[in-house]
Motif scaffolding. Structure first.
Motif, PDB file in Angstrom:
ATOM      1  N   ALA A  25       0.878  -1.178   0.000  1.00  0.00           N
ATOM      2  CA  ALA A  25       0.000   0.000   0.000  1.00  0.00           C
ATOM      3  C   ALA A  25       0.913   1.225   0.000  1.00  0.00           C
ATOM      4  CB  ALA A  25      -0.934  -0.014   1.202  1.00  0.00           C
ATOM      5  N   LEU A  26       1.167   1.767  -1.198  1.00  0.00           N
ATOM      6  CA  LEU A  26       2.035   2.947  -1.324  1.00  0.00           C
ATOM      7  C   LEU A  26       1.399   4.157  -0.631  1.00  0.00           C
ATOM      8  CD1 LEU A  26       3.128   2.571  -5.077  1.00  0.00           C
ATOM      9  CD2 LEU A  26       4.094   1.480  -3.045  1.00  0.00           C
ATOM     10  N   THR A  27       0.102   4.035  -0.358  1.00  0.00           N
ATOM     11  CA  THR A  27      -0.651   4.994   0.444  1.00  0.00           C
ATOM     12  C   THR A  27       0.036   5.296   1.775  1.00  0.00           C
ATOM     13  OG1 THR A  27      -2.638   3.983  -0.478  1.00  0.00           O
ATOM     14  CG2 THR A  27      -2.954   5.289   1.505  1.00  0.00           C
ATOM     15  N   LYS A  28       0.743   4.310   2.312  1.00  0.00           N
ATOM     16  CA  LYS A  28       1.302   4.450   3.667  1.00  0.00           C
ATOM     17  C   LYS A  28       2.678   5.114   3.593  1.00  0.00           C
ATOM     18  CE  LYS A  28      -2.418   2.371   5.099  1.00  0.00           C
ATOM     19  NZ  LYS A  28      -2.603   0.943   5.093  1.00  0.00           N
ATOM     20  N   TYR A  29       3.758   4.361   3.750  1.00  0.00           N
ATOM     21  CA  TYR A  29       5.085   4.979   3.814  1.00  0.00           C
ATOM     22  C   TYR A  29       5.552   5.627   2.514  1.00  0.00           C
ATOM     23  CZ  TYR A  29       6.158   3.705   8.561  1.00  0.00           C
ATOM     24  OH  TYR A  29       6.162   3.626   9.916  1.00  0.00           O
ATOM     25  N   PRO A  30       5.453   4.966   1.350  1.00  0.00           N
ATOM     26  CA  PRO A  30       5.992   5.604   0.144  1.00  0.00           C
ATOM     27  C   PRO A  30       5.352   6.968  -0.133  1.00  0.00           C
ATOM     28  CG  PRO A  30       5.716   3.279  -0.216  1.00  0.00           C
ATOM     29  CD  PRO A  30       5.040   3.587   1.101  1.00  0.00           C
ATOM     30  N   SER A  31       4.045   7.102   0.074  1.00  0.00           N
ATOM     31  CA  SER A  31       3.411   8.413  -0.062  1.00  0.00           C
ATOM     32  C   SER A  31       3.895   9.314   1.072  1.00  0.00           C
ATOM     33  CB  SER A  31       1.887   8.276  -0.014  1.00  0.00           C
ATOM     34  OG  SER A  31       1.321   9.386   0.647  1.00  0.00           O
ATOM     35  N   GLY A  32       3.733   8.856   2.294  1.00  0.00           N
ATOM     36  CA  GLY A  32       4.252   9.582   3.443  1.00  0.00           C
ATOM     37  C   GLY A  32       3.523  10.871   3.778  1.00  0.00           C
ATOM     38  N   GLY A  33       2.506  11.231   3.020  1.00  0.00           N
ATOM     39  CA  GLY A  33       1.878  12.530   3.243  1.00  0.00           C
ATOM     40  C   GLY A  33       0.435  12.474   3.692  1.00  0.00           C
ATOM     41  N   GLY A  34      -0.149  11.262   3.714  1.00  0.00           N
ATOM     42  CA  GLY A  34      -1.561  11.156   4.054  1.00  0.00           C
ATOM     43  C   GLY A  34      -2.446  11.771   2.962  1.00  0.00           C
ATOM     44  N   ASP A  35      -1.930  11.850   1.733  1.00  0.00           N
ATOM     45  CA  ASP A  35      -2.688  12.531   0.683  1.00  0.00           C
ATOM     46  C   ASP A  35      -2.741  11.772  -0.639  1.00  0.00           C
ATOM     47  OD1 ASP A  35      -0.031  12.801   0.141  1.00  0.00           O
ATOM     48  OD2 ASP A  35      -0.051  14.970  -0.153  1.00  0.00           O
ATOM     49  N   VAL A  36      -2.249  10.550  -0.678  1.00  0.00           N
ATOM     50  CA  VAL A  36      -2.272   9.773  -1.926  1.00  0.00           C
ATOM     51  C   VAL A  36      -2.780   8.369  -1.621  1.00  0.00           C
ATOM     52  CG1 VAL A  36      -0.902   8.787  -3.818  1.00  0.00           C
ATOM     53  CG2 VAL A  36      -0.223  10.960  -2.807  1.00  0.00           C
ATOM     54  N   LEU A  37      -3.600   7.840  -2.511  1.00  0.00           N
ATOM     55  CA  LEU A  37      -3.978   6.425  -2.458  1.00  0.00           C
ATOM     56  C   LEU A  37      -3.323   5.727  -3.638  1.00  0.00           C
ATOM     57  CD1 LEU A  37      -7.699   6.980  -1.623  1.00  0.00           C
ATOM     58  CD2 LEU A  37      -6.205   5.511  -0.281  1.00  0.00           C
ATOM     59  N   MET A  38      -2.518   4.712  -3.376  1.00  0.00           N
ATOM     60  CA  MET A  38      -1.904   3.948  -4.468  1.00  0.00           C
ATOM     61  C   MET A  38      -1.420   2.610  -3.928  1.00  0.00           C
ATOM     62  SD  MET A  38       1.007   5.106  -7.235  1.00  0.00           S
ATOM     63  CE  MET A  38       0.294   6.695  -7.559  1.00  0.00           C
ATOM     64  N   LEU A  54       9.736   9.260  -2.076  1.00  0.00           N
ATOM     65  CA  LEU A  54      10.517   8.019  -1.936  1.00  0.00           C
ATOM     66  C   LEU A  54      11.920   8.243  -1.349  1.00  0.00           C
ATOM     67  CD1 LEU A  54       9.831   5.653  -4.973  1.00  0.00           C
ATOM     68  CD2 LEU A  54       9.190   5.330  -2.582  1.00  0.00           C
ATOM     69  N   PRO A  55      12.655   9.313  -1.757  1.00  0.00           N
ATOM     70  CA  PRO A  55      14.011   9.456  -1.217  1.00  0.00           C
ATOM     71  C   PRO A  55      14.061   9.579   0.310  1.00  0.00           C
ATOM     72  CG  PRO A  55      13.743  10.837  -3.161  1.00  0.00           C
ATOM     73  CD  PRO A  55      12.378  10.303  -2.821  1.00  0.00           C
ATOM     74  N   SER A  56      13.017  10.123   0.930  1.00  0.00           N
ATOM     75  CA  SER A  56      13.035  10.274   2.392  1.00  0.00           C
ATOM     76  C   SER A  56      12.414   9.074   3.107  1.00  0.00           C
ATOM     77  CB  SER A  56      12.312  11.562   2.798  1.00  0.00           C
ATOM     78  OG  SER A  56      10.947  11.489   2.429  1.00  0.00           O
ATOM     79  N   LEU A  57      11.992   8.058   2.345  1.00  0.00           N
ATOM     80  CA  LEU A  57      11.325   6.896   2.958  1.00  0.00           C
ATOM     81  C   LEU A  57      12.157   6.239   4.075  1.00  0.00           C
ATOM     82  CD1 LEU A  57       9.221   4.531   3.087  1.00  0.00           C
ATOM     83  CD2 LEU A  57      10.240   3.645   1.023  1.00  0.00           C
ATOM     84  N   PRO A  58      13.440   5.915   3.826  1.00  0.00           N
ATOM     85  CA  PRO A  58      14.194   5.256   4.909  1.00  0.00           C
ATOM     86  C   PRO A  58      14.330   6.130   6.162  1.00  0.00           C
ATOM     87  CG  PRO A  58      15.303   4.952   2.804  1.00  0.00           C
ATOM     88  CD  PRO A  58      14.218   5.961   2.577  1.00  0.00           C
ATOM     89  N   LEU A  59      14.483   7.453   5.983  1.00  0.00           N
ATOM     90  CA  LEU A  59      14.600   8.345   7.145  1.00  0.00           C
ATOM     91  C   LEU A  59      13.297   8.409   7.924  1.00  0.00           C
ATOM     92  CD1 LEU A  59      16.535  11.379   5.592  1.00  0.00           C
ATOM     93  CD2 LEU A  59      17.442   9.588   7.082  1.00  0.00           C
ATOM     94  N   ARG A  60      12.188   8.505   7.202  1.00  0.00           N
ATOM     95  CA  ARG A  60      10.886   8.575   7.873  1.00  0.00           C
ATOM     96  C   ARG A  60      10.583   7.259   8.576  1.00  0.00           C
ATOM     97  NH1 ARG A  60       7.288   8.548   4.247  1.00  0.00           N
ATOM     98  NH2 ARG A  60       8.425   8.799   2.301  1.00  0.00           N
ATOM     99  N   TYR A  61      10.903   6.148   7.903  1.00  0.00           N
ATOM    100  CA  TYR A  61      10.642   4.831   8.495  1.00  0.00           C
ATOM    101  C   TYR A  61      11.416   4.685   9.808  1.00  0.00           C
ATOM    102  CZ  TYR A  61       9.469  -0.176   8.407  1.00  0.00           C
ATOM    103  OH  TYR A  61       8.966  -1.405   8.707  1.00  0.00           O
ATOM    104  N   ALA A  62      12.701   5.071   9.761  1.00  0.00           N
ATOM    105  CA  ALA A  62      13.548   4.939  10.958  1.00  0.00           C
ATOM    106  C   ALA A  62      13.057   5.847  12.078  1.00  0.00           C
ATOM    107  CB  ALA A  62      14.996   5.261  10.604  1.00  0.00           C
ATOM    108  N   ALA A  63      12.650   7.074  11.740  1.00  0.00           N
ATOM    109  CA  ALA A  63      12.204   8.020  12.767  1.00  0.00           C
ATOM    110  C   ALA A  63      10.916   7.534  13.426  1.00  0.00           C
ATOM    111  CB  ALA A  63      11.998   9.403  12.144  1.00  0.00           C
ATOM    112  N   GLN A  64       9.981   7.037  12.617  1.00  0.00           N
ATOM    113  CA  GLN A  64       8.713   6.567  13.186  1.00  0.00           C
ATOM    114  C   GLN A  64       8.933   5.287  13.986  1.00  0.00           C
ATOM    115  OE1 GLN A  64       5.667   6.588  10.121  1.00  0.00           O
ATOM    116  NE2 GLN A  64       5.656   8.820  10.062  1.00  0.00           N
ATOM    117  N   ASP A  65       9.874   4.467  13.541  1.00  0.00           N
ATOM    118  CA  ASP A  65      10.232   3.253  14.286  1.00  0.00           C
ATOM    119  C   ASP A  65      10.738   3.638  15.693  1.00  0.00           C
ATOM    120  OD1 ASP A  65      11.183   0.832  15.205  1.00  0.00           O
ATOM    121  OD2 ASP A  65      12.864   0.715  13.790  1.00  0.00           O
ATOM    122  N   GLN A  66      11.695   4.556  15.742  1.00  0.00           N
ATOM    123  CA  GLN A  66      12.271   4.944  17.036  1.00  0.00           C
ATOM    124  C   GLN A  66      11.212   5.536  17.960  1.00  0.00           C
ATOM    125  OE1 GLN A  66      15.222   4.049  18.184  1.00  0.00           O
ATOM    126  NE2 GLN A  66      15.317   2.989  16.222  1.00  0.00           N
ATOM    127  N   ALA A  67      10.375   6.424  17.426  1.00  0.00           N
ATOM    128  CA  ALA A  67       9.341   7.064  18.247  1.00  0.00           C
ATOM    129  C   ALA A  67       8.332   6.016  18.731  1.00  0.00           C
ATOM    130  CB  ALA A  67       8.651   8.168  17.458  1.00  0.00           C
TER     131      ALA A  67
END
Ligand SMILES: *Cc1c(COP(=O)(O)O)cnc(C)c1O
Length: 390
Positions: free
Chosen positions: A202-215, A252-265
């Motif tokens: 569901a690219l809707t989740k992390y790859p989109s990252g903005g809460g504004d795309v369904l894909m 997409l380029p910020s996906l690993p950073l966002r994933y890691a930050a949300q993981d830690q939090a």
């Protein structure tokens, strides 16, 4: 060409081929031009070196397909209007009347509904299995597709994927294995190295990252399997908008950073929750006390930013809802992977099919990009007024 109306349409400007910049261009088309009738006649839409019609893709969607295939560790990827549509494509392309599909009991809810209604109506059977008991998995000869999900939706059990895959291969060599890879996002573990045949995301989740795309996407390595999926995708007329592709490409380029930050939090919030007397169980596979910890840590060092907090069985709906309604930073809403933290109460009795499943109320937290300290303050303040005396 005297008439303004013709001039406005047939202008001579062509974008220079040598233009280079960080963002890929957004190419939109329903119609794609051919230079001759022969070219039109000979062009094959499955050939990714050329273009045929907007529904089959433009350079923008081809670019996103290639990047998603790389993220998933696959060779091929298809884009769909939602994650749920990606699940539907896999089911429709790979299942036939008389087949049976197996689903984990903690499968994404709408996937369960699809099996019970659409697949059932098409004469395709289904059964649920306990993903945490691979030794109990029993495949009948009519099983042609088995879905995996790691971690499972809402309750976040992380199964022993190698054990499940080995058991499926041993019992039903004819069956294909599909994984819903939304939680792992292509980062937490390598699904294809484990031996799955196809993944959806569901690219809707992390790859989109903005809460504004369904894909959604469907990815695989095998060329024959890709052709089956791509032909079904095309016959069903499924396509995505190029502005939506642009948004996903941009994030997409910020996906690993966002994933890691949300993981830690999320881990900090899971630890905070474990210390609360009113939390009977905190659902997060990285917690050493989690029944999923062994299977998760064998494959992963990272986890998505989701935490489940199970409340005592005598908790009332009023209490759960008062806690969630009292949150200020956490908004109430479905989905996850965006910048804003979200909370949803779930009543577990209605969620699962197998008798062994947990009961009572839980709250699923999806951690955004706010400071974890501020989120913990928000949770603490609302809980203090609702769970006082627990
Ligand atoms: C959200 C989600 C989906 C569906 O994605 P949509 O784009 O919302 O349809 C599928 N699987 C999982 C695990 C999800 O979390």
């Amino acid at each position: 060409m005297k008439d303004k109306s013709t001039q406005l349409i047939h202008h001579g400007y062509q974008a220079p081929a040598g233009f280079a910049a960080p963002a890929p261009a957004v190419h939109k088309a329903s119609t794609v031009f051919f230079n001759s009738c022969r070219e039109l006649r000979e062009r094959d839409w499955l050939d990714k070196q050329a273009y045929t019609y907007g529904l089959h893709g433009t350079p923008t969607s081809f670019e996103l397909e290639a990047r998603i295939a790389a993220l998933e560790g696959a060779k091929h990827a298809l884009l769909l209007p939602s994650g749920l549509a990606a699940i539907a494509l896999v089911n429709q392309a790979l299942l036939r009347q008389g087949d049976r599909v197996l689903l984990p009991d903690n499968v994404y809810g709408p996937s369960r509904a699809m099996a019970r209604h659409e697949l059932q109506a098409w004469g395709i059977g289904h059964a649920f299995y306990d993903p945490m008991a691979p030794e109990q998995l029993a495949l009948t000869p009519d099983v042609t597709l088995v879905w995996l999900e790691a971690a499972g939706s809402v309750t976040l059990e992380f199964p022993d994927l190698p054990a499940l895959i080995q058991r499926i291969r041993a019992q039903a060599p004819q069956a294909l294995i599909a994984l819903d890879n939304t939680w792992g996002a292509g980062l937490a573990f390598d699904a294809f190295a484990l031996g799955v045949d196809v993944t959806i995301h569901a690219l809707t989740k992390y790859p989109s990252g903005g809460g504004d795309v369904l894909m959604g996407s469907v990815a695989c390595r095998d060329a024959k399997l890709y052709e089956r999926l791509a032909l079904c995708h095309s016959r069903l007329g499924l396509g995505v908008g190029m502005n939506d592709c642009e948004l996903v490409l941009r994030n997409l380029p910020s996906l690993p950073l966002r994933y890691a930050a949300q993981d830690q939090a999320a881990r900090r919030i899971a630890q905070w929750a474990q210390a609360q007397p009113w939390a009977v169980e905190v659902l997060h596979p990285a917690l050493p006390t989690s029944p999923s910890h062994k299977a998760w840590s064998a494959l992963c060092t990272q986890a998505a930013g989701l935490v489940g907090i199970r409340l005592p069985e005598d908790t009332t709906r009023e209490t759960v809802e008062a806690w969630v309604d009292g949150l200020r930073l956490f908004r109430i809403g479905w989905s996850w992977g965006g910048p804003i933290s979200l909370a949803v109460p779930y009543h577990l009795d209605a969620l699962r099919s197998l008798p062994s499943s947990p009961k009572g109320w839980m709250v699923r937290l999806a951690i955004g990009l706010e400071s974890a300290d501020d989120l913990i303050d928000d949770l603490t303040r609302s809980a203090a007024s609702v769970f006082a005396g627990r």
